[in-house]
Design a protein around this motif. Structure first.
Motif, short mmCIF file in Angstrom:
data_model
loop_
_atom_site.label_atom_id
_atom_site.label_comp_id
_atom_site.label_asym_id
_atom_site.label_seq_id
_atom_site.Cartn_x
_atom_site.Cartn_y
_atom_site.Cartn_z
N THR A 222 -6.52 1.70 0.65
CA THR A 222 -5.80 2.33 1.80
C THR A 222 -6.02 1.53 3.01
OG1 THR A 222 -5.91 4.35 0.66
CG2 THR A 222 -4.79 4.39 2.91
N PHE A 223 -7.13 1.37 3.40
CA PHE A 223 -7.44 0.77 4.75
C PHE A 223 -6.83 -0.77 4.69
CE2 PHE A 223 -10.41 -2.62 6.57
CZ PHE A 223 -10.29 -2.44 7.72
N ALA A 224 -7.10 -1.47 3.43
CA ALA A 224 -6.67 -2.87 3.01
C ALA A 224 -5.36 -2.84 3.50
CB ALA A 224 -7.30 -3.36 1.81
N VAL A 225 -4.40 -2.01 2.99
CA VAL A 225 -3.10 -1.80 2.92
C VAL A 225 -2.61 -1.66 4.40
CG1 VAL A 225 -0.92 -0.93 2.17
CG2 VAL A 225 -2.77 -1.48 0.42
N SER A 226 -3.32 -0.59 4.98
CA SER A 226 -2.82 -0.11 6.33
C SER A 226 -3.20 -1.64 7.30
CB SER A 226 -3.69 0.71 6.79
OG SER A 226 -3.46 1.95 5.78
N LEU A 227 -4.18 -2.36 7.19
CA LEU A 227 -4.44 -3.17 8.28
C LEU A 227 -2.96 -4.33 8.45
CD1 LEU A 227 -6.96 -3.95 9.98
CD2 LEU A 227 -7.63 -5.48 8.35
N PRO A 228 -2.62 -5.00 7.32
CA PRO A 228 -1.65 -5.87 7.72
C PRO A 228 -0.56 -5.12 8.55
CG PRO A 228 -1.96 -5.49 5.41
CD PRO A 228 -3.15 -4.94 5.94
N ILE A 229 -0.08 -3.96 8.14
CA ILE A 229 0.95 -3.25 8.52
C ILE A 229 1.07 -3.02 9.97
CG2 ILE A 229 2.48 -1.47 8.36
CD1 ILE A 229 1.64 -0.86 5.46
N PHE A 230 -0.65 -2.90 10.41
CA PHE A 230 -0.88 -2.53 11.77
C PHE A 230 -0.70 -4.13 12.67
CE2 PHE A 230 -4.59 -2.67 14.79
CZ PHE A 230 -3.85 -2.25 15.89
N LEU A 231 -1.44 -4.90 11.91
CA LEU A 231 -1.69 -6.24 12.73
C LEU A 231 -0.41 -7.20 12.56
CD1 LEU A 231 -5.23 -6.75 11.62
CD2 LEU A 231 -4.55 -5.86 13.94
N MET A 232 0.37 -7.23 11.68
CA MET A 232 1.17 -8.29 11.52
C MET A 232 2.91 -7.71 11.60
SD MET A 232 -0.59 -9.90 8.09
CE MET A 232 0.49 -11.31 7.79
N GLU A 233 3.59 -8.76 11.89
CA GLU A 233 5.13 -8.54 12.11
C GLU A 233 5.59 -9.27 10.58
OE1 GLU A 233 7.35 -10.23 14.97
OE2 GLU A 233 6.14 -9.36 16.58
N LEU A 234 6.08 -7.96 9.90
CA LEU A 234 6.19 -8.40 8.15
C LEU A 234 7.97 -8.08 8.17
CD1 LEU A 234 3.39 -6.11 7.01
CD2 LEU A 234 3.34 -8.54 6.94
N ALA A 235 8.05 -8.80 7.29
CA ALA A 235 9.52 -8.66 6.70
C ALA A 235 9.91 -7.32 5.90
CB ALA A 235 9.90 -9.78 5.62
N PRO A 236 11.04 -6.84 5.87
CA PRO A 236 11.28 -5.37 5.43
C PRO A 236 10.66 -5.52 4.10
CG PRO A 236 13.12 -5.97 6.78
CD PRO A 236 12.28 -7.35 6.82
N VAL A 237 10.84 -6.39 3.20
CA VAL A 237 10.48 -6.20 1.79
C VAL A 237 9.08 -6.31 1.67
CG1 VAL A 237 10.46 -8.80 1.45
CG2 VAL A 237 10.76 -7.29 -0.46
N ALA A 238 8.17 -6.99 2.67
CA ALA A 238 6.99 -6.78 2.64
C ALA A 238 6.33 -5.13 3.07
CB ALA A 238 6.24 -7.82 3.59
N VAL A 239 7.15 -4.91 4.04
CA VAL A 239 6.67 -3.19 4.52
C VAL A 239 6.96 -2.31 3.45
CG1 VAL A 239 7.24 -1.45 6.39
CG2 VAL A 239 7.16 -3.87 6.78
N ILE A 240 7.79 -2.45 2.66
CA ILE A 240 8.32 -1.48 1.62
C ILE A 240 7.39 -1.75 0.37
CG2 ILE A 240 9.86 -0.99 -0.17
CD1 ILE A 240 12.22 -1.57 1.87
N GLY A 241 6.98 -3.08 0.14
CA GLY A 241 6.04 -3.31 -0.77
C GLY A 241 4.64 -2.76 -0.51
N LEU A 242 4.05 -3.13 0.65
CA LEU A 242 2.77 -2.52 1.16
C LEU A 242 2.82 -0.93 1.09
CD1 LEU A 242 1.84 -4.96 3.84
CD2 LEU A 242 0.86 -4.93 1.89
N GLY A 243 4.06 -0.47 1.55
CA GLY A 243 4.26 1.11 1.59
C GLY A 243 3.95 1.55 0.20
#
Length: 411
Positions: A273-294
């Protein structure tokens, strides 16, 4: 499973329609407050209000049900929720909406207690597990499907609130027309926090942290999506994918926890959960990446509560499990009350991604606590662990349903 759940089909239809009509309201309200210019702190307070009502209601509604009967009480709780849904369209005030969300939480607690005690009474040793699984599917599928009603608010802002009220009213019909006997509610005395901690430190701390993580997400996840520039349809897709991910990973992680030291799976889920939260916090992601990480976030975060309950049950006798599971439900609720405010602080200080800085920070704390516990107490041998059971994070009545399943003899 279908044949086992057939006798309670009316209840399953009711919970599906109820969740379709109510499960998207937290997302919708957060979006509307965001569009109205409310701060993250105000949105977090509104989210906290709902979980506060749910927690208080789970402790108090049993007396109402005992006095009036399940059908009348269920009708009253759903009617209150339906009226509240329409009131949002009349008064667009954060203060009023905070009060309404508290009322929603109280009403939903009553709904859950009614349905779960009914399911518990109808279940038998042969079909209890299948019935609990069918209940979980109906609950989460309804919640996920309801998210797409958000898309109908572009042209008519009040329409989603009206559809919510309509669906909630329709959900009354299967219960009002049922021929099932009304059950007697079992009273549960939850363990004290001190006793829970003594029995299973990781169980209670993990449950509390999980409540805070998911409480923050439910209250503010939609606000995060809005603030990074994604549209309303993407909000609905993101939220439904998080829920779907949560359903998909619970059983695989549960099966792993049955075969290995369960604490290691709890720790791994916190760290994931930490590992998934980290890139969402730190990086500007494409919508598909945000949804996948979500989806991954939901998969690991949703699994934490049943894993923590199962770990606690590994250290309890059969007679103690209902009281302990009930106490863990209330502990989760306490965490969910705090979560939205913590998330709002993070967003206020760090921007939209601050929500996932908070969820990641909470997750790493839970993981580190779990690592410490592996040195503080020997593990329970895998062959002596109780079988994992996926279960909802609703009220103490679900603890009776789940724990009763564990106490049935093998057939």
């Amino acid at each position: 499973m279908i044949s086992s759940a057939y006798p309670v089909r009316a209840l399953l239809i009711a919970i599906f329609v109820l969740m379709a009509g109510s499960g998207f309201l937290s997302t919708l309200i957060a979006i509307r407050l965001e569009l109205a210019g409310a701060s993250a702190g105000v949105i977090g307070l509104v989210g906290t209000s709902y979980f506060g009502g749910l927690m208080l209601g789970s402790l108090r509604v049993q007396k109402v049900i005992e006095r009036t009967g399940h059908i009348r009480a269920f009708a009253a709780f759903v009617t209150i929720y339906s009226a509240s849904s329409l009131t949002y369209a009349i008064f667009e005030s954060p203060v009023v909406w905070t009060v309404l969300r508290f009322i929603d939480g109280l009403a939903m607690a009553g709904v859950f207690v009614c349905l779960e005690s009914w399911l518990n009474q109808q279940a038998s040793p042969k079909n209890r597990s299948a019935m609990l699984a069918a209940y979980m599917i109906a609950l989460y599928c309804g919640q996920a499907a309801g998210q797409f009603l958000l898309n109908l608010g572009d042209e008519a802002p009040d329409l989603p609130f009206m559809l919510s009220a309509i669906l909630l009213s329709i959900a009354l019909l299967p219960v009002l027309l049922t021929r099932m006997d009304q059950p007697v509610i079992e009273t549960v005395a939850p363990f004290s926090l001190r006793r829970l901690y003594k029995v299973s430190p990781l169980g209670i701390v993990g449950t509390l942290v999980t409540g805070a993580i998911l409480g923050a997400f439910y209250a503010l996840g939609a606000v995060y999506i809005q603030r990074i520039g994604m549209g309303l349809s993407q909000v609905a897709l993101f939220t439904s994918c998080v829920i779907a991910g949560g359903v998909a990973l619970q059983y695989p992680l549960g099966l792993l926890s049955d075969r290995f030291d369960r604490r290691l799976i709890v720790i791994a889920s916190f760290l994931a959960t930490f590992a998934v939260s980290l890139p969402i916090f730190l990086m500007e992601l494409a919508p598909v990446a945000v949804i996948g990480l979500g989806s991954l976030f939901g998969g690991f975060a949703f699994a934490l509560y049943p894993l923590c309950v199962a770990h606690s049950n590994d250290h309890l006798s059969e007679e103690e499990r209902i009281g302990a599971s009930s106490g863990l439900v209330l502990t989760y609720s306490a965490g969910a009350v705090a979560g939205p405010m913590l998330g709002s602080i993070g967003m206020g200080a760090l921007g939209p991604g601050g929500l996932f800085a908070v969820t990641g920070g909470l997750a790493i704390l839970g993981g580190l606590f779990g690592i410490w516990r592996t040195f503080a107490r020997p593990s329970v041998p895998a062959e002596d662990q109780q079988a994992f059971q996926s279960l909802p994070r609703t009220t103490a009545m679900a603890a009776i349903f789940e724990a009763a399943d564990e106490q049935q003899p093998d057939s």
